[in-house]
Scaffold this motif. Structure first.
Motif, PDB file in Angstrom:
ATOM      1  N   ALA A   1       0.916  -1.106  -0.024  1.00  0.00           N
ATOM      2  CA  ALA A   1      -0.121   0.036  -0.048  1.00  0.00           C
ATOM      3  C   ALA A   1       1.023   1.344   0.074  1.00  0.00           C
ATOM      4  N   ALA A   2       1.963   1.301   0.800  1.00  0.00           N
ATOM      5  CA  ALA A   2       2.852   2.431   0.696  1.00  0.00           C
ATOM      6  C   ALA A   2       3.442   2.620  -0.249  1.00  0.00           C
ATOM      7  N   LEU A   3       4.030   1.509  -1.005  1.00  0.00           N
ATOM      8  CA  LEU A   3       4.742   1.509  -2.231  1.00  0.00           C
ATOM      9  C   LEU A   3       3.857   1.998  -3.358  1.00  0.00           C
ATOM     10  N   ALA A   4       2.609   1.679  -3.336  1.00  0.00           N
ATOM     11  CA  ALA A   4       1.622   2.149  -4.352  1.00  0.00           C
ATOM     12  C   ALA A   4       1.517   3.501  -4.416  1.00  0.00           C
ATOM     13  N   GLN A   5       1.236   3.954  -3.217  1.00  0.00           N
ATOM     14  CA  GLN A   5       1.288   5.601  -3.077  1.00  0.00           C
ATOM     15  C   GLN A   5       2.386   6.230  -3.467  1.00  0.00           C
ATOM     16  N   THR A   6       3.452   5.786  -3.302  1.00  0.00           N
ATOM     17  CA  THR A   6       4.829   6.395  -3.589  1.00  0.00           C
ATOM     18  C   THR A   6       4.944   6.251  -5.053  1.00  0.00           C
ATOM     19  N   GLU A   7       4.606   5.251  -5.707  1.00  0.00           N
ATOM     20  CA  GLU A   7       4.584   5.016  -7.160  1.00  0.00           C
ATOM     21  C   GLU A   7       3.783   5.956  -7.893  1.00  0.00           C
ATOM     22  N   GLN A   8       2.601   6.116  -7.210  1.00  0.00           N
ATOM     23  CA  GLN A   8       1.788   7.403  -7.818  1.00  0.00           C
ATOM     24  C   GLN A   8       2.157   8.774  -8.013  1.00  0.00           C
ATOM     25  N   LEU A   9       3.116   8.886  -6.728  1.00  0.00           N
ATOM     26  CA  LEU A   9       3.637  10.314  -6.534  1.00  0.00           C
ATOM     27  C   LEU A   9       4.722  10.388  -7.750  1.00  0.00           C
ATOM     28  N   LEU A  10       5.504   9.114  -7.894  1.00  0.00           N
ATOM     29  CA  LEU A  10       6.453   9.117  -8.791  1.00  0.00           C
ATOM     30  C   LEU A  10       6.027   9.543 -10.225  1.00  0.00           C
ATOM     31  N   GLU A  11       4.914   8.596 -10.630  1.00  0.00           N
ATOM     32  CA  GLU A  11       4.354   8.904 -11.983  1.00  0.00           C
ATOM     33  C   GLU A  11       3.688  10.433 -12.303  1.00  0.00           C
ATOM     34  N   LYS A  12       3.377  10.916 -11.267  1.00  0.00           N
ATOM     35  CA  LYS A  12       2.911  12.413 -11.123  1.00  0.00           C
ATOM     36  C   LYS A  12       4.118  13.371 -11.429  1.00  0.00           C
ATOM     37  N   LEU A  13       5.241  12.935 -10.660  1.00  0.00           N
ATOM     38  CA  LEU A  13       6.455  13.642 -10.958  1.00  0.00           C
ATOM     39  C   LEU A  13       7.073  13.669 -12.432  1.00  0.00           C
ATOM     40  N   GLU A  14       6.938  12.365 -12.877  1.00  0.00           N
ATOM     41  CA  GLU A  14       7.399  12.221 -14.224  1.00  0.00           C
ATOM     42  C   GLU A  14       6.654  13.103 -15.286  1.00  0.00           C
ATOM     43  N   ARG A  15       5.275  12.966 -14.922  1.00  0.00           N
ATOM     44  CA  ARG A  15       4.566  13.893 -16.043  1.00  0.00           C
ATOM     45  C   ARG A  15       4.849  15.271 -16.126  1.00  0.00           C
ATOM     46  N   GLU A  16       5.084  15.968 -14.689  1.00  0.00           N
ATOM     47  CA  GLU A  16       5.364  17.221 -14.510  1.00  0.00           C
ATOM     48  C   GLU A  16       6.649  17.552 -14.977  1.00  0.00           C
ATOM     49  N   THR A  17       7.588  16.583 -14.900  1.00  0.00           N
ATOM     50  CA  THR A  17       9.017  16.868 -15.237  1.00  0.00           C
ATOM     51  C   THR A  17       9.076  16.995 -16.898  1.00  0.00           C
ATOM     52  N   ALA A  18       8.126  16.106 -17.695  1.00  0.00           N
ATOM     53  CA  ALA A  18       7.886  16.053 -19.307  1.00  0.00           C
ATOM     54  C   ALA A  18       7.500  17.408 -19.529  1.00  0.00           C
ATOM     55  N   GLU A  19       6.516  17.788 -18.926  1.00  0.00           N
ATOM     56  CA  GLU A  19       5.938  19.347 -18.930  1.00  0.00           C
ATOM     57  C   GLU A  19       7.088  20.325 -19.078  1.00  0.00           C
ATOM     58  N   VAL A  20       7.783  20.215 -17.830  1.00  0.00           N
ATOM     59  CA  VAL A  20       8.899  21.271 -17.490  1.00  0.00           C
ATOM     60  C   VAL A  20       9.808  21.372 -18.721  1.00  0.00           C
ATOM     61  N   ARG A  21      10.152  20.226 -19.261  1.00  0.00           N
ATOM     62  CA  ARG A  21      11.311  20.024 -20.250  1.00  0.00           C
ATOM     63  C   ARG A  21      10.611  20.693 -21.578  1.00  0.00           C
ATOM     64  N   ARG A  22       9.523  20.341 -21.732  1.00  0.00           N
ATOM     65  CA  ARG A  22       8.748  21.074 -23.175  1.00  0.00           C
ATOM     66  C   ARG A  22       8.796  22.496 -22.959  1.00  0.00           C
ATOM     67  N   SER A  23       8.474  23.078 -21.887  1.00  0.00           N
ATOM     68  CA  SER A  23       8.674  24.401 -21.327  1.00  0.00           C
ATOM     69  C   SER A  23       9.878  25.071 -21.464  1.00  0.00           C
ATOM     70  N   GLU A  24      10.948  24.093 -21.068  1.00  0.00           N
ATOM     71  CA  GLU A  24      12.150  24.810 -21.197  1.00  0.00           C
ATOM     72  C   GLU A  24      12.641  24.787 -22.662  1.00  0.00           C
ATOM     73  N   ALA A  25      12.288  23.967 -23.484  1.00  0.00           N
ATOM     74  CA  ALA A  25      12.672  23.765 -24.892  1.00  0.00           C
ATOM     75  C   ALA A  25      12.139  25.092 -25.731  1.00  0.00           C
ATOM     76  N   GLU A  26      10.849  25.281 -25.142  1.00  0.00           N
ATOM     77  CA  GLU A  26      10.073  26.555 -26.015  1.00  0.00           C
ATOM     78  C   GLU A  26      10.710  27.875 -25.544  1.00  0.00           C
ATOM     79  N   LEU A  27      10.899  27.926 -24.211  1.00  0.00           N
ATOM     80  CA  LEU A  27      11.750  29.056 -23.716  1.00  0.00           C
ATOM     81  C   LEU A  27      12.900  29.269 -24.417  1.00  0.00           C
ATOM     82  N   GLU A  28      13.774  28.419 -24.670  1.00  0.00           N
ATOM     83  CA  GLU A  28      14.999  28.450 -25.240  1.00  0.00           C
ATOM     84  C   GLU A  28      14.796  28.802 -26.680  1.00  0.00           C
ATOM     85  N   LYS A  29      13.924  28.428 -27.214  1.00  0.00           N
ATOM     86  CA  LYS A  29      13.447  28.895 -28.726  1.00  0.00           C
ATOM     87  C   LYS A  29      13.225  30.289 -28.703  1.00  0.00           C
TER      88      LYS A  29
END
Length: 542
Positions: free
Chosen positions: A238-266
C-alpha cells in the motif's frame, strides 16, 4: 552283693529279638498282642491290615503264623510288654540295624549311653527328660513331644497325636504353603512384568498424543506467522503504491517542464520582442513543491505497532503455555503419587489383589469414558468429516484432502487421534442403509490398497463389529462370528488393554453384550471405523 548284681544283670540281659516287631524289624513301639499271641507295633499291624484288598468278607491274618481272624480283632496296648520294652531301652539296650537282624545277628542289652544316630544311620528315639521313656507322641496344645506316662499325666486330656503323624501333617502343610507362595510369587512377577509393558505402552500413547497436539500448535503458530508476515507485506504494498503514484505524477510534471524549457530556449533566440511576450505567457513552470511521504515515520510506526502486538502475543502465549504446562505437570505428579509405590510400600504376595473387578452397569462403564475425535489425516477421501471431527459420512465424490501417509486410500475408514492402552469406554451412533463397522486397530495396520491388510477386522492387527439393519458380525483376522442379537444404532465399546478384553454392547436400550473378544495386545490400539455409502457415524459425547 556280687550275686545280687549278677541276678539283676541276668534279668535285663535279654535278646533284642524278643522285643522286635517282625514287620518293621525294630524295637516294638506301642506294642499290641493279637489273638494268636504274636506282638507288633500298633502302627505296623494297623498299616498291614489296612492294605487288605476289599472283598465281600475281608479276612485279617497274622503276618507270622498266617492265622486268620473274623472279625478284625480290637487292638489294645500290651502294657506289660510295653513296660518291659521301656525298661530294656532305659537299661541302655539299642537296636540292631535291620540288615543285621535279617542276617540273623543277635543283640543283647548293654549299658551304653543312647545315641542320636547309630552306626547304620538309623535315628534313635529321644527319651522324655521327666520319665526317661521314648517320646512317641506330640501334644498340639503345648507344642511338645510327650511319652506314654505324659499322656496319662499332665497331658491326659490334651489333643495328642503320634509324633510321626504330626510331623507328616506339618511337613505337608509347609510344602503346600511353599508351593502356594512360589505360585503367588510367579503370578506377581508375571503381573509386574505386564505392568512394565503397560507403562511403556501408556507412555508411548501419551507421547504420541503430545506430539500430535504440539504439532498442531506449531502449525497454528506457523499459520499466524505467515498471516502476520502477509499483513506486513500488505502494508508495504500500500505504501509503495502511494509512492509510485507520486513518482508517476512527478514524471509527468518533469516532461511538461522540459517542453516548457525547450520552448523558452527557442523564444530566447527570437529578435521579435512582441512575439516573445505573446508566447511566454503559455509557458508553465510550477513553483509548488511535491508533497513527499515521510520515509522516517512510516517504517518506525509499522515496526513499533507490529512489535507491540507481537510482544503481547508472545507474553500471552508464554503465560498460557506455562499455565497449561503446570496444570498437566500437576496431574502427572498426582497420578504418579497415587499409582506408583515407593520403597516404603509393602508388597503383598497375593496375585488376587492385583485384579480389579470388571464393570457391570453402564454407570460403571462410563467411569472409563473417553472423549474421542477423528483424525482427518487418516480419513479416506470419500469420507466427509463434520461436527468438529466427531462425525463421518461417506460421499459419492472425493473430498479435497491433502496427501498423507496415514490416510486410507481404498476403504472408507478413519481412525481416532489418540491410541488406547488402559481401561477405556466410548460410544458410537450410526445410521444409514450402508451400515458401519466399529473396532480398533494397531497404528501399524496398512493404509494403502484394497486388500484385507488395510480393512478393519480382516487382519491380525485389527478387530471390528460390522453393523447393519439385517446382521451383526464380529471379525478378526480370518475369524468371522455372527451375533444373534440385534446390534442397534448405538454401540458401546469397552477396552481393558491390560486384561486383553474388547467388548461390544448394544446401548440403544439398556446394556446388552453383543460380543466379547480376548486378545494379547502388544501395542496401543486406535479406535477405527468403516462407514458404508450413504451412512453416517458419530462419536457420542457423554
Amino acid at each position: 552283693m556280687a550275686a545280687g548284681a549278677a541276678a539283676t544283670t541276668s534279668t535285663i540281659s535279654v535278646e533284642q529279638d524278643q522285643f522286635s516287631c517282625s514287620v518293621c524289624l525294630e524295637v516294638l513301639r506301642d506294642p499290641v498282642t493279637i489273638p494268636c499271641g504274636h506282638s507288633y507295633c500298633l502302627s505296623c499291624i494297623e498299616d498291614y491290615w489296612s492294605r487288605v484288598k476289599p472283598q465281600k468278607a475281608p479276612q485279617y491274618s497274622c503276618p507270622q503264623c498266617r492265622l486268620e481272624f473274623k472279625p478284625r480283632p480290637l487292638l489294645n496296648r500290651n502294657t506289660v510288654l510295653g513296660d518291659l520294652v521301656e525298661k530294656f531301652l532305659q537299661s541302655g539296650g539299642q537296636e540292631q540295624p535291620a540288615d543285621e537282624r535279617l542276617r540273623g545277628g543277635r543283640g543283647h542289652g548293654v549299658l551304653v549311653a543312647p545315641k542320636i544316630h547309630n552306626e547304620s544311620g538309623v535315628v534313635r528315639e529321644k527319651l522324655c527328660p521327666q520319665h526317661q521313656r521314648p517320646v512317641r507322641s506330640y501334644c498340639r496344645a503345648d507344642h511338645q513331644g510327650v511319652c506314654s506316662r505324659c499322656l496319662k499325666g499332665q497331658h491326659k486330656n490334651h489333643d495328642t497325636v503320634r509324633l510321626a503323624d504330626e510331623r507328616l501333617a506339618q511337613q505337608k502343610k509347609l510344602q503346600e504353603a511353599s508351593l502356594k507362595c512360589t505360585q503367588n510369587i510367579k503370578d506377581v512377577e508375571k503381573e509386574l512384568r505386564y505392568v512394565v509393558r503397560y507403562i511403556k505402552h501408556a507412555t508411548e500413547a501419551a507421547e504420541e498424543e503430545s506430539d500430535r497436539v504440539f504439532s498442531k500448535l506449531l502449525r497454528a503458530i506457523e499459520k499466524q506467522r505467515c498471516d502476520v508476515k502477509e499483513a506486513i507485506r500488505g502494508r508495504e504494498r500500500a505504501a509503495l503504491a502511494q509512492t509510485e503514484q507520486l513518482l508517476e505524477k512527478l514524471e509527468r510534471e518533469t516532461a511538461e517542464v522540459r517542453r516548457s524549457e525547450a520552448e523558452l530556449e527557442k523564444l530566447c533566440r527570437s529578435d521579435d520582442h512582441l512575439h516573445f511576450l505573446q508566447k511566454c505567457k503559455s509557458l508553465h513552470f510550477p513553483s509548488k513543491r511535491v508533497q513527499m511521504p515521510n520515509t522516517d515515520t512510516f517504517p518506525y510506526l509499522m515496526y513499533k505497532t507490529m512489535r507491540g502486538g507481537l510482544a503481547e502475543l508472545r507474553d500471552g502465549l508464554d503465560e498460557s503455555l506455562q499455565r497449561e504446562f503446570d496444570r498437566i505437570s500437576d496431574k502427572v505428579v498426582s497420578l504418579k503419587e497415587t499409582s506408583v509405590p515407593n520403597e516404603k510400600t509393602k508388597v503383598t504376595i497375593d496375585a488376587h489383589i492385583l485384579y480389579d473387578s470388571e464393570p457391570k452397569t453402564r454407570e460403571e462403564f462410563l467411569h472409563y469414558y473417553q472423549d474421542l475425535t477423528l483424525d482427518p489425516n487418516t480419513a479416506n477421501p470419500y469420507l466427509s468429516l463434520s461436527e468438529g471431527h466427531r462425525a463421518a459420512t461417506t460421499r459419492s465424490e472425493a473430498q479435497p484432502y491433502p496427501e498423507h501417509p496415514e490416510r486410507f486410500s481404498s476403504w472408507a475408514q478413519v481412525l481416532c487421534r489418540a491410541g488406547m492402552a488402559g481401561r477405556c469406554y466410548w460410544e458410537v451412533a450410526w445410521a444409514g442403509k450402508g451400515g458401519a463397522s466399529v473396532g480398533v486397530c494397531y497404528r501399524s495396520m496398512s493404509r494403502s490398497g484394497g486388500g484385507s491388510d488395510s480393512k478393519l477386522g480382516h487382519n491380525p492387527k485389527s478387530w471390528s463389529l460390522d453393523c447393519s439393519d439385517a446382521a451383526c458380525t464380529f471379525r478378526h483376522n480370518k475369524l468371522s462370528l455372527s451375533v444373534a442379537a440385534q446390534c442397534g444404532n448405538r454401540i458401546g465399546v469397552y477396552l481393558d488393554f491390560r486384561a486383553g478384553v474388547l467388548s461390544f454392547y448394544n446401548v440403544s436400550e439398556g446394556m446388552l453384550l453383543l460380543h466379547g473378544a480376548h486378545a494379547t495386545f502388544s501395542q496401543p490400539v486406535f479406535p477405527g471405523f468403516w462407514v458404508g455409502l450413504g451412512s453416517t457415524l458419530k462419536l457420542c459425547s457423554l
